[in-house]
Design a protein around this motif. Structure first.
Motif, PDB file in Angstrom:
ATOM      1  N   ASN A   1       8.740  -7.655  -8.107  1.00  0.00           N
ATOM      2  CA  ASN A   1       7.806  -7.917  -6.999  1.00  0.00           C
ATOM      3  C   ASN A   1       8.262  -9.041  -6.071  1.00  0.00           C
ATOM      4  N   SER A   2       9.402  -9.653  -6.398  1.00  0.00           N
ATOM      5  CA  SER A   2       9.851 -10.774  -5.562  1.00  0.00           C
ATOM      6  C   SER A   2      11.238 -10.590  -4.957  1.00  0.00           C
TER       7      SER A   2
ATOM      8  N   TYR B   1      14.716  -0.267 -12.193  1.00  0.00           N
ATOM      9  CA  TYR B   1      14.034   0.997 -12.465  1.00  0.00           C
ATOM     10  C   TYR B   1      12.613   0.992 -11.883  1.00  0.00           C
ATOM     11  N   ALA B   2      11.911  -0.139 -12.053  1.00  0.00           N
ATOM     12  CA  ALA B   2      10.550  -0.239 -11.523  1.00  0.00           C
ATOM     13  C   ALA B   2      10.556  -0.170  -9.993  1.00  0.00           C
ATOM     14  N   SER B   3      11.587  -0.771  -9.373  1.00  0.00           N
ATOM     15  CA  SER B   3      11.722  -0.703  -7.905  1.00  0.00           C
ATOM     16  C   SER B   3      11.929   0.737  -7.450  1.00  0.00           C
ATOM     17  N   ALA B   4      12.766   1.475  -8.198  1.00  0.00           N
ATOM     18  CA  ALA B   4      12.999   2.882  -7.861  1.00  0.00           C
ATOM     19  C   ALA B   4      11.707   3.682  -8.000  1.00  0.00           C
ATOM     20  N   PHE B   5      10.956   3.434  -9.069  1.00  0.00           N
ATOM     21  CA  PHE B   5       9.673   4.126  -9.272  1.00  0.00           C
ATOM     22  C   PHE B   5       8.727   3.815  -8.110  1.00  0.00           C
ATOM     23  N   GLY B   6       8.671   2.535  -7.723  1.00  0.00           N
ATOM     24  CA  GLY B   6       7.808   2.108  -6.634  1.00  0.00           C
ATOM     25  C   GLY B   6       8.205   2.673  -5.280  1.00  0.00           C
ATOM     26  N   SER B   7       9.500   3.004  -5.117  1.00  0.00           N
ATOM     27  CA  SER B   7       9.974   3.583  -3.849  1.00  0.00           C
ATOM     28  C   SER B   7       9.714   5.088  -3.774  1.00  0.00           C
TER      29      SER B   7
ATOM     30  N   ASN C   1       5.806   8.731  -2.042  1.00  0.00           N
ATOM     31  CA  ASN C   1       6.127   9.998  -1.375  1.00  0.00           C
ATOM     32  C   ASN C   1       5.290  11.151  -1.923  1.00  0.00           C
ATOM     33  N   LEU C   2       4.769  10.980  -3.133  1.00  0.00           N
ATOM     34  CA  LEU C   2       3.885  11.997  -3.714  1.00  0.00           C
ATOM     35  C   LEU C   2       2.429  11.691  -3.375  1.00  0.00           C
ATOM     36  N   TYR C   3       2.061  10.419  -3.527  1.00  0.00           N
ATOM     37  CA  TYR C   3       0.671  10.035  -3.233  1.00  0.00           C
ATOM     38  C   TYR C   3       0.622   8.580  -2.793  1.00  0.00           C
ATOM     39  N   SER C   4       0.093   8.353  -1.606  1.00  0.00           N
ATOM     40  CA  SER C   4      -0.042   6.989  -1.090  1.00  0.00           C
ATOM     41  C   SER C   4      -1.418   6.441  -1.451  1.00  0.00           C
ATOM     42  N   VAL C   5      -1.439   5.290  -2.093  1.00  0.00           N
ATOM     43  CA  VAL C   5      -2.693   4.679  -2.520  1.00  0.00           C
ATOM     44  C   VAL C   5      -3.397   4.008  -1.339  1.00  0.00           C
ATOM     45  N   THR C   6      -2.631   3.277  -0.541  1.00  0.00           N
ATOM     46  CA  THR C   6      -3.227   2.474   0.538  1.00  0.00           C
ATOM     47  C   THR C   6      -2.846   2.935   1.945  1.00  0.00           C
ATOM     48  N   GLY C   7      -1.824   3.810   2.035  1.00  0.00           N
ATOM     49  CA  GLY C   7      -1.329   4.208   3.358  1.00  0.00           C
ATOM     50  C   GLY C   7      -0.262   3.266   3.871  1.00  0.00           C
TER      51      GLY C   7
ATOM     52  N   SER D   1       3.302   1.779   2.735  1.00  0.00           N
ATOM     53  CA  SER D   1       4.334   1.979   1.712  1.00  0.00           C
ATOM     54  C   SER D   1       4.743   0.672   1.028  1.00  0.00           C
ATOM     55  N   GLY D   2       4.665  -0.451   1.771  1.00  0.00           N
ATOM     56  CA  GLY D   2       5.010  -1.758   1.198  1.00  0.00           C
ATOM     57  C   GLY D   2       4.064  -2.161   0.086  1.00  0.00           C
ATOM     58  N   ILE D   3       2.758  -1.997   0.346  1.00  0.00           N
ATOM     59  CA  ILE D   3       1.752  -2.343  -0.670  1.00  0.00           C
ATOM     60  C   ILE D   3       1.809  -1.333  -1.822  1.00  0.00           C
ATOM     61  N   ASP D   4       1.954  -0.040  -1.473  1.00  0.00           N
ATOM     62  CA  ASP D   4       2.060   1.008  -2.503  1.00  0.00           C
ATOM     63  C   ASP D   4       3.212   0.722  -3.462  1.00  0.00           C
ATOM     64  N   PHE D   5       4.341   0.261  -2.913  1.00  0.00           N
ATOM     65  CA  PHE D   5       5.519  -0.062  -3.736  1.00  0.00           C
ATOM     66  C   PHE D   5       5.123  -1.040  -4.839  1.00  0.00           C
ATOM     67  N   HIS D   6       4.451  -2.128  -4.481  1.00  0.00           N
ATOM     68  CA  HIS D   6       4.080  -3.156  -5.459  1.00  0.00           C
ATOM     69  C   HIS D   6       3.065  -2.628  -6.472  1.00  0.00           C
ATOM     70  N   ILE D   7       2.130  -1.784  -6.004  1.00  0.00           N
ATOM     71  CA  ILE D   7       1.122  -1.214  -6.911  1.00  0.00           C
ATOM     72  C   ILE D   7       1.793  -0.327  -7.962  1.00  0.00           C
ATOM     73  N   TYR D   8       2.657   0.605  -7.490  1.00  0.00           N
ATOM     74  CA  TYR D   8       3.297   1.540  -8.411  1.00  0.00           C
ATOM     75  C   TYR D   8       4.304   0.854  -9.337  1.00  0.00           C
ATOM     76  N   ALA D   9       5.118  -0.051  -8.790  1.00  0.00           N
ATOM     77  CA  ALA D   9       6.127  -0.750  -9.602  1.00  0.00           C
ATOM     78  C   ALA D   9       5.460  -1.563 -10.709  1.00  0.00           C
ATOM     79  N   SER D  10       4.369  -2.243 -10.378  1.00  0.00           N
ATOM     80  CA  SER D  10       3.654  -3.059 -11.377  1.00  0.00           C
ATOM     81  C   SER D  10       2.954  -2.169 -12.399  1.00  0.00           C
ATOM     82  N   ALA D  11       2.309  -1.082 -11.918  1.00  0.00           N
ATOM     83  CA  ALA D  11       1.557  -0.186 -12.810  1.00  0.00           C
ATOM     84  C   ALA D  11       2.456   0.461 -13.856  1.00  0.00           C
TER      85      ALA D  11
END
Length: 433
Positions: free
Chosen positions: A338-339, A103-109, A113-119, A121-131
């Motif tokens: 994250n792994s 579920y967290a992976s899906a959220f991170g993916s 698409n709504l808002y990119s934190v870093t530009g 997508s790989g780093i954004d995935f980890h930020i959103y999934a963890s958050a």
């Protein structure tokens, strides 16, 4: 318990539907299409049939042994409190953690698409999934009542949006040239179709949560079977239609490109960017509510296992007024999502739940005289779950060796933990004597 606290049929069904239509469909739809291609609807039917057969054992065991421990209780009744039953229950807890990672992976993916934190997508995935894991953990510590309220609201929102997606999507299929992708000529071989169905079995995980609510269901003899069968039947139909709309709306090349957020991409041909955004929002709401509810469910499972003396009793202790298992579940989810890649997570989750459900089916067979059950249906369910596990391991070993190694390591570790725990318990008892 007062009658106002009792659960009616519709509420019991919403527990099952909410459990199944969590983040699973958003996470694994693209993976299913990549494996089964034009036969994706058939793959969802295969997985749904397995869930429906298994639900028979759940119905009988739920009525025979109504208990908030649900699956944990059924395994212990069927096998006794042994190293084996403890290993299976440990696997159930770890499988919930894997589902949380999914579920967290899906959220991170979907979120970038709504808002990119870093530009990136790989780093954004980890930020959103963890958050999202950390936020859901904080809410679980703050109030279990809030968790329930979020889940109740989310079930309505996600079903409303998904049914709307199906309605608009079916209309949009008229004259769509991609419809030919659904023809048998575009199907993969039988092995691929079965593999696709089994690897996405996690999309049906969640119906077993009805078992935990059985002590509170009004008129259980009548409503428990209905709650299981109606909720699974509804979800099979919903997934079937979603698969038809997705495969009929987009060419396979576009589905592959947007594999991790394909449901949002499938809304574009009909509703443009607005459709994409609506489905993305639905995915975020669904996965967030699923993480919220599963964190609570996972911590309860660890508590029940420890209470049954199959894990250290320290797991029944509290940390900030919640079972200590909540913090452990949250921390392990952060590590996994994250792994591991999505396919490895999905493979591990499907293998874990297939083994657990195989054992619940065997308990249904073993206890058939006590629960007035049919022996044939549970043994068919047991056999199919075992065959499905072996098929999935074989199919994934060719394309995703890491996923299979991780999955089998998790199964082995579940039993190893139990073996050493029982050994240490036995040693300490002898020492005291």
């Amino acid at each position: 318990m007062g009658s106002d606290s009792k659960i009616k049929l519709l509420e019991a069904m919403s527990i099952g539907i909410g459990g199944m239509v969590g983040g699973g469909i958003f996470a694994v739809l693209g993976l299913a299409v990549s494996l089964a291609k034009g036969a994706t609807p058939i793959a969802f039917l295969v997985a749904g049939a397995l869930a429906l057969i298994t639900s028979y054992s759940y119905v009988k065991l739920s009525l025979g042994f109504p208990d908030r421990g649900g699956t944990v209780k059924f395994i212990n009744q069927g096998f006794g409190k042994t190293v084996f039953s403890g290993g299976i229950n440990n696997l159930l807890w770890i499988s919930y953690i894997i589902m949380l990672s999914l579920y967290a992976s899906a959220f991170g993916s979907y979120a970038p698409n709504l808002y990119s934190v870093t530009g990136d997508s790989g780093i954004d995935f980890h930020i959103y999934a963890s958050a999202v894991i950390l936020l859901a953990t904080a809410i679980n510590y703050y109030s279990i009542k809030v968790v329930g309220e979020i889940e109740s609201t989310a079930v309505f929102i996600k079903l409303f949006i998904l049914i709307g997606f199906v309605g608009v999507g079916l209309y949009g299929l008229i004259g769509n040239e991609n419809l030919e992708q659904l023809s048998p000529s575009k199907w993969e071989n039988t092995f691929q179709i079965l593999g696709g169905g089994i690897v996405i079995f996690v999309a049906y995980e969640g119906f077993e949560l009805i078992a935990n609510a059985v002590p509170d269901i009004i008129n259980p003899k009548k409503n428990v079977p209905r709650a299981y069968y109606y909720s699974i039947g509804f979800v099979i139909l919903l997934y079937l239609l979603i698969a038809i709309v997705t495969v009929g709306s987009l060419p396979f090349s576009e589905i592959a490109k947007a594999e991790d957020y394909v449901l949002a991409e499938a809304a574009k041909p009909m509703l443009g960017q607005i459709g994409f955004t609506i489905i993305t929002v639905a995915a975020l709401i669904s996965t967030f509510s699923a993480i919220n509810a599963s964190l609570y469910g996972g911590s309860r499972v660890s508590y029940e296992i420890a209470e049954d003396d199959e894990l250290p009793h320290e797991l029944t202790s509290q940390f900030w007024n919640q079972p200590i298992g909540l913090m452990i579940t949250s921390a392990l989810t952060l590590v996994l999502c994250n792994s591991l890649d999505l396919e490895s997570i999905s493979t591990s989750g499907s293998i874990g739940f297939l083994i657990v459900f195989a054992m619940v089916n065997y308990s249904g067979f073993n206890l058939s005289d006590q629960i007035s059950g049919n022996k044939i249906i549970p043994i068919i369910g047991f056999s199919l779950c075992v065959i499905a596990s072996i098929t999935l391991i074989g199919q994934q070993y060719v394309s995703n060796k890491l996923g299979v190694i991780v999955a089998l390591s998790i199964v082995f570790t579940s039993f190893l933990i139990e073996f050493f725990y029982k050994k240490s318990e036995s040693y300490l008892k002898k020492k005291k004597q």
